[in-house]
Design a protein around this motif. Sequence first.
Motif, short mmCIF file in Angstrom:
data_model
loop_
_atom_site.label_atom_id
_atom_site.label_comp_id
_atom_site.label_asym_id
_atom_site.label_seq_id
_atom_site.Cartn_x
_atom_site.Cartn_y
_atom_site.Cartn_z
N LYS A 179 0.84 -1.19 0.00
CA LYS A 179 0.00 0.00 0.00
C LYS A 179 0.88 1.25 0.00
N PRO A 180 0.48 2.26 -0.75
CA PRO A 180 1.30 3.50 -0.75
C PRO A 180 1.30 4.14 0.63
N LYS A 181 2.43 4.70 0.98
CA LYS A 181 2.56 5.35 2.27
C LYS A 181 1.72 6.63 2.30
N ALA A 182 1.12 6.86 3.45
CA ALA A 182 0.33 8.08 3.61
C ALA A 182 1.25 9.29 3.60
N PRO A 183 0.83 10.39 2.98
CA PRO A 183 1.69 11.58 2.97
C PRO A 183 1.95 12.08 4.38
N LYS A 184 3.17 12.50 4.61
CA LYS A 184 3.56 12.98 5.93
C LYS A 184 2.92 14.32 6.22
N LEU A 185 2.27 14.41 7.38
CA LEU A 185 1.60 15.64 7.77
C LEU A 185 2.61 16.62 8.35
N SER A 186 2.32 17.89 8.16
CA SER A 186 3.14 18.91 8.79
C SER A 186 2.82 18.96 10.29
N LYS A 187 3.65 19.66 11.04
CA LYS A 187 3.43 19.75 12.48
C LYS A 187 2.09 20.41 12.79
N GLN A 188 1.75 21.41 12.01
CA GLN A 188 0.47 22.08 12.24
C GLN A 188 -0.69 21.14 11.96
N GLU A 189 -0.59 20.35 10.88
CA GLU A 189 -1.65 19.40 10.57
C GLU A 189 -1.75 18.31 11.63
N GLU A 190 -0.61 17.87 12.18
CA GLU A 190 -0.65 16.88 13.25
C GLU A 190 -1.34 17.44 14.49
N ARG A 191 -1.06 18.69 14.82
CA ARG A 191 -1.70 19.30 15.98
C ARG A 191 -3.19 19.46 15.76
N GLU A 192 -3.56 19.83 14.54
CA GLU A 192 -4.98 19.95 14.23
C GLU A 192 -5.67 18.60 14.30
N ALA A 193 -4.98 17.54 13.84
CA ALA A 193 -5.57 16.20 13.90
C ALA A 193 -5.76 15.74 15.34
N ARG A 194 -4.85 16.16 16.24
CA ARG A 194 -5.00 15.80 17.65
C ARG A 194 -6.01 16.67 18.37
N GLY A 195 -6.49 17.72 17.70
CA GLY A 195 -7.49 18.58 18.31
C GLY A 195 -6.94 19.56 19.31
N GLU A 196 -5.67 19.91 19.21
CA GLU A 196 -5.10 20.87 20.14
C GLU A 196 -5.59 22.28 19.81
N PRO A 197 -5.90 23.07 20.81
CA PRO A 197 -6.34 24.44 20.53
C PRO A 197 -5.23 25.26 19.90
N GLU A 198 -5.63 26.21 19.10
CA GLU A 198 -4.66 26.97 18.32
C GLU A 198 -3.73 27.79 19.19
#
Length: 202
Positions: free
Chosen positions: A91-110
Motif C-alpha cells: 500500500k502506498p505510504k500516507a503523505p507525511k503531515l506537517s506539524k500544524q496538521e498533526e496538531r490539528e488532527a490531535r485537536g489541540e487548541p490553536e
Amino acid sequence: SAIALFRALLSQSRAATGLHVDTRTAIQNAVRNRFRSNANLVSVRRSKIAYHAGYHGLDLLDSCVAGDDAATKRIEELIEKTPADVKAPPKPKAPKLSKQEEREARGEPEGLWGPSPLALPPPGKKMVDQRPYLEIKGERRVPQLVVATRLPFLRFKPQPENLSRFIRQKLGQKQRRMNYANVLQQYYFPLAEMEDTWDDVV
C-alpha cells in the motif's frame, strides 16, 4: 545488512525465470511487505527469526536461478501458503503531515501552538519595513548601535528571540576560544617546553 538482503531478494526473484511471472511478482510483493512491517523491529529474537527466514529464502532463490527443480517447487509451495495480504502489492505510504496538521488532527487548541518566537516575522512586520517611523511622538532620537563580541548592531526593544540566540551563540563561541587559549598557555605550552628541555638533556 538488511538493505543488502532486501536488494538481493528482489534481484534474485527477478532473475528466477523458471518461476511464473505471477509467482515472481508475489515474491517481490511479499519481500517488500515483510521488510516494511519489520522496519522498526527492536527485539533481538524476532530480528534473528526475520534474518533467518530472509537468508533461507535467498538460498532457495539462488538454487532456483541455478536450475534446481526442487527449489523451484518449494518456492511455489511457499507462495501458495503465503497469506493474500502479504502477496498483495504494498500500500502506498500516507503523505507525511506537517506539524500544524498533526496538531490539528490531535485537536489541540490553536493558542497552544502559535507561531514560534524564532520564526521570521511576516512581510510588513520586519524592523527594516517599519523603521524609521514616518511619524513619532516627541523628539526623534538618533539610533544607537551596540557592540557584542565585535559585532555592532542596532538595538531596539523588544529584542527578537532569534537575535538574543545569536548573541548567546557568539558569546559562547568567544568563551570557548578563550578557554582553549588558556589551556594552551597554562598546560600544553609548558609541557612542550619541558619536552624540548628533556630532548636537549638526552
